[in-house]
Write a protein that holds these residues in place. Sequence first.
Motif, PDB file in Angstrom:
ATOM      1  N   ILE A 138       0.856  -1.195   0.000  1.00 24.96           N
ATOM      2  CA  ILE A 138       0.000   0.000   0.000  1.00 24.96           C
ATOM      3  C   ILE A 138       0.896   1.251   0.000  1.00 24.96           C
ATOM      4  N   ARG A 139       0.568   2.161  -0.879  1.00 26.26           N
ATOM      5  CA  ARG A 139       1.376   3.390  -0.932  1.00 26.26           C
ATOM      6  C   ARG A 139       0.915   4.373   0.135  1.00 26.26           C
ATOM      7  N   ASP A 140       1.859   5.146   0.596  1.00 27.88           N
ATOM      8  CA  ASP A 140       1.542   6.188   1.569  1.00 27.88           C
ATOM      9  C   ASP A 140       0.662   7.226   0.859  1.00 27.88           C
ATOM     10  N   PRO A 141      -0.584   7.398   1.327  1.00 31.41           N
ATOM     11  CA  PRO A 141      -1.530   8.266   0.597  1.00 31.41           C
ATOM     12  C   PRO A 141      -1.000   9.678   0.398  1.00 31.41           C
ATOM     13  N   THR A 142      -0.114  10.128   1.311  1.00 28.68           N
ATOM     14  CA  THR A 142       0.358  11.513   1.170  1.00 28.68           C
ATOM     15  C   THR A 142       1.277  11.658  -0.031  1.00 28.68           C
ATOM     16  N   THR A 143       1.843  10.492  -0.504  1.00 28.87           N
ATOM     17  CA  THR A 143       2.746  10.593  -1.655  1.00 28.87           C
ATOM     18  C   THR A 143       1.975  10.525  -2.967  1.00 28.87           C
ATOM     19  N   ILE A 144       0.684  10.184  -2.892  1.00 24.87           N
ATOM     20  CA  ILE A 144      -0.100  10.078  -4.121  1.00 24.87           C
ATOM     21  C   ILE A 144      -0.552  11.475  -4.529  1.00 24.87           C
ATOM     22  N   THR A 145       0.020  11.948  -5.603  1.00 24.37           N
ATOM     23  CA  THR A 145      -0.306  13.316  -5.997  1.00 24.37           C
ATOM     24  C   THR A 145      -1.042  13.352  -7.323  1.00 24.37           C
ATOM     25  N   ALA A 146      -0.850  12.284  -8.118  1.00 27.81           N
ATOM     26  CA  ALA A 146      -1.498  12.302  -9.434  1.00 27.81           C
ATOM     27  C   ALA A 146      -2.237  10.989  -9.653  1.00 27.81           C
TER      28      ALA A 146
END
Length: 442
Positions: A138-146
């Motif tokens: 799972i990716r850190d949601p804060t790093t999801i920018t696009a």
Amino acid sequence: CLVTNCNRPNVNTGILCVLFSESDIISTVEFNSTGELLATGDKGGRVVVFQREQESKNQPHRRGEYNVYSTFQSHEPEFDYLKSLEIEEKINKIRWLPQQNAAYFLLSTNDKTVKLWKISERDKRPEGYNLKDEDGRIRDPTTITALRVPVLRPMDLMVEATPRRVFSNAHTYHINSISVNSDYETFMSTDDLRINLWNLEITNRSFNIVDIKPVNMEELTEVITAAEFHPHQCNTFVYSSSKGSIRLCDMRASALCDNHSKFFEEPEDPSNRSFFSEIISSISDVKFSHSGRYLMTRDYLTVKVWDLNMESKPLETYQVHDYLRSKLCSLYENDCIFDKFECVWNGSDSVIMTGSYNNFFRMFDRNTKRDVTLEASRENSKPRAILKPRKVCVGGKCRKDEISVDSLDFSKKILHTAWHPYENIIAVAATNNLYIFQDKVN
Ligand SMILES: *[C@@H]1O[C@H](CO)[C@@H](O)[C@H](O)[C@H]1NC(C)=O
Ligand SMILES: *[C@@H]1O[C@H](CO)[C@@H](O)[C@H](O)[C@H]1NC(C)=O
Ligand SMILES: *[C@@H]1O[C@H](CO)[C@@H](O)[C@H](O)[C@H]1NC(C)=O
Ligand SMILES: *[C@@H]1O[C@H](CO)[C@@H](O)[C@H](O)[C@H]1NC(C)=O
Ligand SMILES: *[C@@H]1O[C@H](CO)[C@@H](O)[C@H](O)[C@H]1NC(C)=O
């Protein structure tokens, strides 16, 4: 008859070592209906699917070789807490379903549970998920920018087996057969006393179509040993019994087929009567011919072919290993007399094949009445080796190329074989080895 031979006995303790794990013992073999796939099941609950190599101009000698296509764990050992019984993972039967899309489907069963497996190929992988990275973390949601659009990327071919349906809780006794109906919508599962009919889509309900359980179990004198649907008439099926009889049932006659429409049985020859008569007359396998006109049954010493239009006696009887008639006492003591040999037709119903001991198997040509004993062994499974007929001799002196009844190895037995649906290719399971023999090319 457990197989515990070993060529390297442990001298210090005197205990024989086991050459292979018991879970590797092959317990069923089945071609799909075009013969391009071959599935085996084993005592350890695994299913191995082999696929036939495509014909290739560069390597013509590799034509027809079967290579492993997929291996998966179909059943796991379980424990029935209510009855304090262990449920083995051993695969008792495999049946293929007709192919409807790119995937393949098969049914596999152990003593209690039938499973429908889907075997499919995957050569593309989705990439570029938004919430997880390529490894599935799972990716850190804060790093999801696009926002990304996932794409399919090619990858190495992967064959996956996924359980699609589980048909359970319908059998109190051990399942010995499964058979897919020619309507391809239903199948039946058979245990010692009952036969159930299932819809392939519905797992929470089955219909009991045969029930021979007596009200008082002490009156039990007969059990069901095998059952099969007719290859073309979806309302007709047969089941065989431990008393050597076969019943043909018509599902149109009534919902519960407790009244057979035909009953095939050969009266016993009184001169051959012995303590073992009933045991050796028990039918271990029953198969319709491809044409649907005949039935074949295997008992301990013979294979019989029955015409569906003649109930009183078999059309043909073939002796598989009549030399064992004088050895029934020791075969009873070592439990071999209870071995369940299967039998198969070749694609045109003209030849039948069944197994014996010492890794021997027998073929009977129905037209010429010729028969042959062949051996599945490492020597003759070398590429291009030719199967040499074997001969068993009884009493007196044996010729050089013959083997005496007394030196047969009863721990080596061929219970399961399969014949390619329209070519002379056979698959023979000898304990933990699978042998595939085929006619010479050209
Ligand atoms: C049997 O397997 C082969 C796969 O190589 C496939 O092409 C064929 O359609 C299968 N037949 C059936 C009836 O499932
Ligand atoms: C079986 O399952 C289906 C769908 O889940 C449900 O509609 C049906 O009532 C169930 N039948 C029984 C006999 O439990
Ligand atoms: C079973 O079949 C026999 C003969 O076909 C018939 O006489 C008998 O009445 C049937 N019994 C039942 C319960 O249907
Ligand atoms: C009776 O036994 C003999 C050999 O001892 C055998 O050839 C014959 O087929 C047997 N008869 C039956 C009906 O099994
Ligand atoms: C069945 O066996 C006979 C004899 O070996 C052979 O001629 C025939 O081609 C076989 N049929 C099939 C469909 O394999």
